[in-house]
Design an enzyme around this catalytic site. Sequence first.
Site, PDB file in Angstrom:
ATOM      1  N   VAL A  13       0.844  -1.196   0.000  1.00 27.13           N
ATOM      2  CA  VAL A  13       0.000   0.000   0.000  1.00 27.13           C
ATOM      3  C   VAL A  13       0.878   1.243   0.000  1.00 27.13           C
ATOM      4  O   VAL A  13       0.691   2.165  -0.778  1.00 27.13           O
ATOM      5  CB  VAL A  13      -0.931   0.027   1.226  1.00 27.13           C
ATOM      6  CG1 VAL A  13      -1.851   1.241   1.169  1.00 27.13           C
ATOM      7  CG2 VAL A  13      -1.734  -1.255   1.317  1.00 27.13           C
ATOM      8  N   LYS A  34       1.625  -4.448   8.815  1.00 27.92           N
ATOM      9  CA  LYS A  34       2.631  -3.408   8.982  1.00 27.92           C
ATOM     10  C   LYS A  34       3.954  -4.086   9.266  1.00 27.92           C
ATOM     11  O   LYS A  34       4.131  -4.699  10.310  1.00 27.92           O
ATOM     12  CB  LYS A  34       2.225  -2.503  10.146  1.00 27.92           C
ATOM     13  CG  LYS A  34       3.175  -1.372  10.409  1.00 27.92           C
ATOM     14  CD  LYS A  34       2.563  -0.387  11.377  1.00 27.92           C
ATOM     15  CE  LYS A  34       3.429   0.853  11.506  1.00 27.92           C
ATOM     16  NZ  LYS A  34       2.770   1.896  12.292  1.00 27.92           N
ATOM     17  N   ASP A 137       3.714  10.784  17.279  1.00 25.29           N
ATOM     18  CA  ASP A 137       3.851  11.132  15.860  1.00 25.29           C
ATOM     19  C   ASP A 137       2.500  11.610  15.325  1.00 25.29           C
ATOM     20  O   ASP A 137       1.993  11.090  14.338  1.00 25.29           O
ATOM     21  CB  ASP A 137       4.347   9.915  15.071  1.00 25.29           C
ATOM     22  CG  ASP A 137       4.659  10.254  13.613  1.00 25.29           C
ATOM     23  OD1 ASP A 137       4.795  11.446  13.284  1.00 25.29           O
ATOM     24  OD2 ASP A 137       4.752   9.316  12.794  1.00 25.29           O
TER      25      ASP A 137
END
Lengths: 230, 350, 175
Positions: A13, A34, A137
Site C-alpha cells: 500500500v 505493517k 507522531d
Amino acid sequence: MAVAELLSTATLVRQGAEARLYRTEFLGKPTIVKERFPKRYRHRALDEKLTHRRTVQEVRSILRCRKAGISVPVVYFVDYSTHCIFLEEFVGYSTVRDHITSVQRSKSSQDQNLEWLAQRIGQILAKMHDEDVIHGDLTTSNMLLKGGSEDQDSELVLLDFGLSYISVLPEDKGVDLYVLEKAFLSTHPNTEALFQKLLKSYIMSSKKSQVVMKKLDEVRVRGRKRSMVG
Amino acid sequence: IYSISKYATKYLTCPMTVVIGFEGSANKIGIGIIRDGEVLSNPRRTYITPPGQGFMPSDTARHHRAVILTVLKEALDQAGLKPADIDCVAYTKGPGMGAPLVTVALVARTVAQLWGKPLLGVNHCIGHIEMGRLITKANNPTVLYVSGGNTQVIAYSERRYRIFGETIDIAVGNCLDRFARVIKISNDPSPGYNIEQMAKKGSQYVELPYTVKGMDVSFSGILSYIEAMAHKMLSSGQCTAEDLCFSLQETLFTMLVEITERAMAHCGSQEVLIVGGVGCNLRLQEMMGVMCQERGAKLFATDERFCIDNGAMIAQAGWEMFRSGKVTELEDSWITQRYRTDEVEVTWRD
Amino acid sequence: MHLTQKLELFPDHAVTQILFRELKNAAELKKSAVEGKINGALINPAMLVSPFQVLVAANKAVHSQKIGKMKTRSLYSEIIFNLSPTNNISEAFKRFGIADGDESVLVVLVHNKDESHHLADITAQVDGLQVPVDEVSSLSDSAKIRKLYKVTPQEEKCGTLLDAVVCRMAIKDVM
C-alpha cells in the site's frame, strides 16, 4: 518465513518512514500488515532495539486506547520475529489530511466545514492524553475519517502508534501537541485559526489540560528563543 | 521590508546579474561572488578556538573585523571583477550571533553605499538551501539543514520553505561541538571533522538515549548523558574515545535520517538535499544514501566548500531575491539573531 | 456444517471447527483428550464470541510451533492457552476447556489442507448433535466473556466484543 511468503503475494500500500504497509487477507478478513523491515542505514544493534521496542509499544498503546473507547485498528496477530503487526483494515476511510486539503480546495465556507473536525480531533486527543498515552507522531496523515461532515455518523480513527509511550507528565503531552501543531500548520497553510479550535476543544475535554497547555507554551517559547548560531 | 526598486527593474531585463554575498553569522567569515549560477569566488576564514572552548560573540566579531577587508579583496581579485561590475550586495541578516552579524552587515552596508549598489538582507538558512539547489540541481527536495545552530527538515510549499521537523532543544552541531569540548577534541579545522575522523576508528557501539518525536528530535538528553558518563566510561576502559565518537555519530545521524524519511513519506517527496556544516559529514551522507536507496529516492549533498557557511550561498540566495525584484533599503538593513526559515516569502519559486 | 479455513500464513494448514449441542459424553471426551486420544482441541463454546476467535488462536499456535516457542506441550493445548487473556495455563484450561457436565463443545482440528479423513473419527467419538459452527454465538455467555477479558462499556462503543477479545489475545505476550 511464512510471513515473508505471504507478503510477497500481498499488495504494497505504501512505504512510510517506519514500515511497509501491505494489504492482504488474513483468516478470511481484509487485513493490513505493517512490516518493520530492517533499516540498513542503522547500526544493527540500534536497529533491532528500535524495531522491537516500537512493535511492542505500538500494540500496547493500541489496546490501551481501545479500552478507553478511542477508535484504533484491532490487532489480529503479531509476529515479533519478523516485526509484523496484522491490523484491521479500514475500508472507505480517507486521511484527515486529504479531507482538509480537499475542503480547502473547494473553498466554500471552509472554516465551518472543518470546525467540527477540529473539535472531534481535540476531544479524542484529550481522551488519549487522559489515559496517559503519548502518541509520539501526531499528524493529519495518521488520522482516518469516515463520513466527511458533521451530520453524518462520522468516525475518526488514530493510527501509527510506533513512537508512542505511556507517560503521566504534562511535558510529554505538551510536546505531543507541539508536534501536531507543527505538522498541522506546515501541511495545511493558513489553518492557524482552525488549529486554535482544536486546542480549545482539547482544553474543554481534558481533565488535565491546564498544565498541559502551560507546557505547550513553554515548548513553543523554547523553540522561538533557541539560539540559532551557526 | 523589501520593495521593488529602480535597480531591480533594470536588472530584470539584463541577462547577467552579479551578486556579492557577505556571511559571518558564526565563526566563519566568507565573501562570495555569483554571476548567474556561476561561483566566481568564495574565500573564507575560520575563527578557531583552543580545545575545550567554544567561540564567544565578541571574540568572533573581533576576528571577523580583522580579516574581512582582506577576504573582500580576495573575493574581488579571484573573480577578476571591480566594484563597478557588482549589481547587488547581499549580507546575512540572521539568524546567528549578534556581534559577528553586525560586524559583517556594517561592512556590507558601507561598500554598498561606497559603490552605489543596492543592498539585500538574506536569511542564512535560505542561503544554504539555495546554494544546495544550485550546486546539486536538486529540483524540489526535502531539505535536511544541519549545522551548529540549526537542525531542521524543510520542504517547499506555497511560497514558503516550511519546517516540518526540527530540534526541540539543541542543534545537532551544538551537541557534537559540546561533546568535543567534554573530551577535549581539537577545534581545528572543526570539532565535527575531528569527531568524524575518530569515529572511523571506533568499533564498539555504546547505547545512548534516542529521542525522536514524530518529525522532531531532541538532543539534550544524549548530551547530558554523555557529558555525565564520558569520563567514567573512558577511565574505566569500558570504551575508547573513538568508540564514543562512533556511537554518538551513529545515534545522532540515525535520528536525523529517520525524521528526514518521515518528512519524505509525509510529503511524498523523492529527493533529499543535505545542507549546513554537519551536512558534509560523509557518514551522515552515506546513511542518508542508504535510506534513499531503500525507498527509491535520490540524495543530493555538497562538499565542505558549500556545506559549511560561505559567502557564495548568501550571494546565491541574494541573486534569486534580487532577480525576483527585491532589495533592502538602507534603513531596513538591520540584523536579527532569530530569523526562522519559514518567515521568508519565497518570491522566486512557483 | 463444519467450518474449514485455510491459514494464509501456513498454506499447507487448515483449521476445521465442528460444533455440537446436546452433548452427552463431555466427561468421557475430556478424559480422552487428557490421555491424548483425541487429536483436536475441545473448547467450551460459552467462552467464544465467534469462530474467528478460534482462528486467531489456532494461527498463533501454529506460528509458535513453527518457531519453537510454544508455551504448552501440544498444538491443541496451545490453542486453548491462546484463547485466554492471561498467561496462566491452568486458568486457561479451566475457562476454555470443557468440563464434565458441559452440554456443548466446539472441536478444533488443525490438519493438512487436503486431509479431512479424521473428521469422521472425531465425530464418531462425540455423542451430540452437530450444528452449524455459526451457532456458536448463540451459545456464548457474553457477561462471562466481558468479565474474563475485562471489557469496558466504552470499549464496545468503538468496536465489537469480538474486537476486544481478539485484540487482547493477540497482544497478551507483551502485557
